[in-house]
Design a protein around this motif. Structure first.
Motif, PDB file in Angstrom:
ATOM      1  N   LEU A   6       0.822  -1.204   0.000  1.00  0.00           N
ATOM      2  CA  LEU A   6       0.000   0.000   0.000  1.00  0.00           C
ATOM      3  C   LEU A   6       0.854   1.252   0.000  1.00  0.00           C
ATOM      4  O   LEU A   6       0.419   2.304  -0.449  1.00  0.00           O
ATOM      5  N   GLN A   7       2.096   1.164   0.527  1.00  0.00           N
ATOM      6  CA  GLN A   7       2.958   2.332   0.566  1.00  0.00           C
ATOM      7  C   GLN A   7       3.982   2.331  -0.572  1.00  0.00           C
ATOM      8  O   GLN A   7       4.854   3.184  -0.606  1.00  0.00           O
ATOM      9  N   ALA A   8       3.908   1.365  -1.481  1.00  0.00           N
ATOM     10  CA  ALA A   8       4.910   1.245  -2.540  1.00  0.00           C
ATOM     11  C   ALA A   8       4.641   2.231  -3.653  1.00  0.00           C
ATOM     12  O   ALA A   8       3.777   3.084  -3.569  1.00  0.00           O
ATOM     13  N   ASP A   9       5.374   2.063  -4.726  1.00  0.00           N
ATOM     14  CA  ASP A   9       5.350   3.002  -5.833  1.00  0.00           C
ATOM     15  C   ASP A   9       3.999   2.959  -6.548  1.00  0.00           C
ATOM     16  O   ASP A   9       3.700   2.038  -7.310  1.00  0.00           O
ATOM     17  N   ARG A  10       3.180   3.959  -6.293  1.00  0.00           N
ATOM     18  CA  ARG A  10       1.857   3.981  -6.915  1.00  0.00           C
ATOM     19  C   ARG A  10       1.928   4.238  -8.418  1.00  0.00           C
ATOM     20  O   ARG A  10       0.992   3.931  -9.144  1.00  0.00           O
ATOM     21  N   LEU A  11       3.013   4.827  -8.879  1.00  0.00           N
ATOM     22  CA  LEU A  11       3.171   5.023 -10.315  1.00  0.00           C
ATOM     23  C   LEU A  11       3.178   3.681 -11.035  1.00  0.00           C
ATOM     24  O   LEU A  11       2.516   3.513 -12.068  1.00  0.00           O
ATOM     25  N   ASP A  12       3.913   2.704 -10.490  1.00  0.00           N
ATOM     26  CA  ASP A  12       3.927   1.369 -11.088  1.00  0.00           C
ATOM     27  C   ASP A  12       2.539   0.738 -11.061  1.00  0.00           C
ATOM     28  O   ASP A  12       2.123   0.069 -12.011  1.00  0.00           O
ATOM     29  N   LEU A  13       1.826   0.935  -9.955  1.00  0.00           N
ATOM     30  CA  LEU A  13       0.481   0.382  -9.852  1.00  0.00           C
ATOM     31  C   LEU A  13      -0.440   1.007 -10.887  1.00  0.00           C
ATOM     32  O   LEU A  13      -1.256   0.311 -11.513  1.00  0.00           O
ATOM     33  N   MET A  14      -0.342   2.324 -11.082  1.00  0.00           N
ATOM     34  CA  MET A  14      -1.172   2.997 -12.081  1.00  0.00           C
ATOM     35  C   MET A  14      -0.831   2.508 -13.483  1.00  0.00           C
ATOM     36  O   MET A  14      -1.719   2.306 -14.317  1.00  0.00           O
ATOM     37  N   GLN A  15       0.463   2.315 -13.764  1.00  0.00           N
ATOM     38  CA  GLN A  15       0.857   1.804 -15.079  1.00  0.00           C
ATOM     39  C   GLN A  15       0.282   0.417 -15.320  1.00  0.00           C
ATOM     40  O   GLN A  15      -0.164   0.104 -16.431  1.00  0.00           O
ATOM     41  N   THR A  16       0.287  -0.414 -14.280  1.00  0.00           N
ATOM     42  CA  THR A  16      -0.298  -1.752 -14.420  1.00  0.00           C
ATOM     43  C   THR A  16      -1.792  -1.662 -14.701  1.00  0.00           C
ATOM     44  O   THR A  16      -2.327  -2.368 -15.574  1.00  0.00           O
ATOM     45  N   PHE A  17      -2.484  -0.797 -13.968  1.00  0.00           N
ATOM     46  CA  PHE A  17      -3.924  -0.621 -14.187  1.00  0.00           C
ATOM     47  C   PHE A  17      -4.208  -0.154 -15.615  1.00  0.00           C
ATOM     48  O   PHE A  17      -5.099  -0.682 -16.285  1.00  0.00           O
ATOM     49  N   ILE A  18      -3.457   0.824 -16.100  1.00  0.00           N
ATOM     50  CA  ILE A  18      -3.640   1.320 -17.468  1.00  0.00           C
ATOM     51  C   ILE A  18      -3.424   0.189 -18.472  1.00  0.00           C
ATOM     52  O   ILE A  18      -4.180   0.023 -19.438  1.00  0.00           O
ATOM     53  N   ARG A  19      -2.392  -0.630 -18.226  1.00  0.00           N
ATOM     54  CA  ARG A  19      -2.096  -1.727 -19.149  1.00  0.00           C
ATOM     55  C   ARG A  19      -3.221  -2.774 -19.125  1.00  0.00           C
ATOM     56  O   ARG A  19      -3.580  -3.337 -20.167  1.00  0.00           O
ATOM     57  N   ILE A  20      -3.804  -3.042 -17.955  1.00  0.00           N
ATOM     58  CA  ILE A  20      -4.919  -3.993 -17.867  1.00  0.00           C
ATOM     59  C   ILE A  20      -6.079  -3.513 -18.737  1.00  0.00           C
ATOM     60  O   ILE A  20      -6.661  -4.275 -19.514  1.00  0.00           O
ATOM     61  N   VAL A  21      -6.424  -2.218 -18.612  1.00  0.00           N
ATOM     62  CA  VAL A  21      -7.555  -1.677 -19.368  1.00  0.00           C
ATOM     63  C   VAL A  21      -7.267  -1.732 -20.862  1.00  0.00           C
ATOM     64  O   VAL A  21      -8.111  -2.143 -21.667  1.00  0.00           O
ATOM     65  N   GLU A  22      -6.057  -1.325 -21.255  1.00  0.00           N
ATOM     66  CA  GLU A  22      -5.724  -1.279 -22.684  1.00  0.00           C
ATOM     67  C   GLU A  22      -5.599  -2.675 -23.279  1.00  0.00           C
ATOM     68  O   GLU A  22      -5.943  -2.896 -24.445  1.00  0.00           O
ATOM     69  N   ALA A  23      -5.110  -3.641 -22.482  1.00  0.00           N
ATOM     70  CA  ALA A  23      -4.953  -5.012 -22.981  1.00  0.00           C
ATOM     71  C   ALA A  23      -6.274  -5.761 -23.003  1.00  0.00           C
ATOM     72  O   ALA A  23      -6.451  -6.698 -23.786  1.00  0.00           O
ATOM     73  N   GLY A  24      -7.211  -5.365 -22.130  1.00  0.00           N
ATOM     74  CA  GLY A  24      -8.528  -5.985 -22.131  1.00  0.00           C
ATOM     75  C   GLY A  24      -8.705  -7.116 -21.140  1.00  0.00           C
ATOM     76  O   GLY A  24      -9.820  -7.599 -20.943  1.00  0.00           O
ATOM     77  N   SER A  25      -7.614  -7.556 -20.501  1.00  0.00           N
ATOM     78  CA  SER A  25      -7.719  -8.615 -19.509  1.00  0.00           C
ATOM     79  C   SER A  25      -6.455  -8.633 -18.667  1.00  0.00           C
ATOM     80  O   SER A  25      -5.413  -8.109 -19.067  1.00  0.00           O
ATOM     81  N   LEU A  26      -6.541  -9.286 -17.487  1.00  0.00           N
ATOM     82  CA  LEU A  26      -5.373  -9.389 -16.619  1.00  0.00           C
ATOM     83  C   LEU A  26      -4.307 -10.278 -17.242  1.00  0.00           C
ATOM     84  O   LEU A  26      -3.106  -9.989 -17.148  1.00  0.00           O
ATOM     85  N   SER A  27      -4.737 -11.354 -17.891  1.00  0.00           N
ATOM     86  CA  SER A  27      -3.764 -12.274 -18.487  1.00  0.00           C
ATOM     87  C   SER A  27      -3.014 -11.611 -19.636  1.00  0.00           C
ATOM     88  O   SER A  27      -1.786 -11.773 -19.762  1.00  0.00           O
ATOM     89  N   ALA A  28      -3.728 -10.859 -20.476  1.00  0.00           N
ATOM     90  CA  ALA A  28      -3.057 -10.169 -21.586  1.00  0.00           C
ATOM     91  C   ALA A  28      -2.107  -9.106 -21.062  1.00  0.00           C
ATOM     92  O   ALA A  28      -1.003  -8.930 -21.593  1.00  0.00           O
ATOM     93  N   ALA A  29      -2.516  -8.400 -20.014  1.00  0.00           N
ATOM     94  CA  ALA A  29      -1.638  -7.392 -19.418  1.00  0.00           C
ATOM     95  C   ALA A  29      -0.386  -8.047 -18.844  1.00  0.00           C
ATOM     96  O   ALA A  29       0.723  -7.505 -18.954  1.00  0.00           O
ATOM     97  N   ALA A  30      -0.558  -9.220 -18.227  1.00  0.00           N
ATOM     98  CA  ALA A  30       0.591  -9.919 -17.657  1.00  0.00           C
ATOM     99  C   ALA A  30       1.602 -10.292 -18.733  1.00  0.00           C
ATOM    100  O   ALA A  30       2.819 -10.142 -18.547  1.00  0.00           O
ATOM    101  N   VAL A  31       1.112 -10.768 -19.881  1.00  0.00           N
ATOM    102  CA  VAL A  31       2.015 -11.110 -20.987  1.00  0.00           C
ATOM    103  C   VAL A  31       2.772  -9.876 -21.446  1.00  0.00           C
ATOM    104  O   VAL A  31       3.997  -9.907 -21.654  1.00  0.00           O
TER     105      VAL A  31
END
Length: 309
Positions: A6-31
């Motif tokens: 919860l106290q870590a780099d929120r920028l990385d978390l936001m980038q992951t969230f953006i990638r999930i939305v753009e990729a369309g799924s968690l699995s695609a974002a993970a790849v």
């Protein structure tokens, strides 16, 4: 490496969230991120917990943004883009613009009048590349990843900065065969002509102003052709289909060569403002600031206001 907390780099978390939305799924974002789906899922959960809101509604077969998620996505894109722009500014040097600049410009001006300042910009800054998108609408800067736009006409969006850089004079023209009189016409004589309309700026009425005394005259038209393309409007006028109000710069050669005639030369339609627009909340990278400077240099102001094209 430990997972973000919860106290870590929120920028990385936001980038992951953006990638999930753009990729369309968690699995695609993970790849795309080179990690695992459980890791992406934990990052999303950490972000939601840190914000105290649900960002995505997930089921076995679908995923969609919540209302809060839609708002957060827009703000996250702005924050991430601003961070990287600041990082590039500080780490790549203050005097050497680098990277890609994405610009939206009107179809007609973007193929003609704006090409010279664009070429000057690219010659002056060889480490910058430009994505030159031709579109007459105002873009969604965050969603379309656009740095700036050039727009002709009014701008009413309070979320953008709009710099007035020029005004575009507009005149009435027609093919010589459309007019039998060999003298300048009065606006009252234009009423009986067939008309063409540029639907973006006029459709059913023509309003002209006398250049010397400011007198105005308006009359209704029933256009034979209406188009949102300035080039199509010019072509239709050349074909003799009707009179039209056009940007003066577009028909300079046509008037000189007699392909078109300037009707009622003492009268003009109101000039259109041309703005350079960028998001108010976004940090301006060096490549954008230098582009703004070059475009404004190409269209300088004088004591009477913006230059007329």
């Amino acid at each position: 490496m430990t997972e973000p907390t919860l106290q870590a780099d929120r920028l990385d978390l936001m980038q992951t969230f953006i990638r999930i939305v753009e990729a369309g799924s968690l699995s695609a974002a993970a790849v795309q991120l080179g990690t695992t789906q459980p890791t992406v899922s934990r990052r999303l959960k950490s972000l939601e917990q840190s914000m105290g809101i649900r960002l995505l509604q997930r089921s076995t077969h679908s995923m969609k943004l919540t209302v809060d998620g839609e708002r957060f996505l827009e703000m996250a894109r702005e924050l991430v883009a601003g961070w990287f722009a600041m990082q590039a500014e500080l780490t790549q040097g203050r005097d050497t613009p680098r990277g890609r600049l994405r610009v939206v410009a009107p179809h007609a001006l973007g193929q003609d009048q704006l090409m010279k300042p664009l070429a000057d910009y690219l010659r002056r800054y060889p480490e910058v590349s430009v994505e030159w998108r031709l579109n007459d609408r105002l873009p969604d800067f965050a969603a379309e990843d656009v740095d700036c736009a050039i727009r002709v006409g009014t701008v009413n969006d309070p979320s953008v900065v709009a710099l007035l850089i020029a005004e575009v004079p507009r005149i009435v023209v027609a093919a010589p065969g459309l007019v039998t009189a060999r003298r300048p016409l009065d606006p009252d004589e234009l009423v009986s002509l067939p008309w063409l309309a540029l639907s973006t700026f006029y459709q059913r009425e023509v309003l002209l102003r006398h250049e010397a005394d400011g007198q105005e005259k308006a009359f209704a038209i029933a256009p034979r052709l209406a188009t949102d393309s300035l080039y199509a409007l010019r072509r239709a006028a050349l074909e003799g289909l009707g009179a039209a109000i056009v940007s003066a710069w577009l028909v300079t050669d046509d008037l000189s060569n007699g392909r078109l005639v300037h009707l009622a030369p003492a009268w003009r339609a109101a000039p259109l403002p041309m703005y350079l627009i960028y998001p108010a909340s976004r940090l301006q990278p060096r490549r954008l600031r230098t582009f703004i400077d070059i475009v404004r240099e190409a269209m300088p102001r004088d004591e009477t206001g913006p230059q007329r094209l």
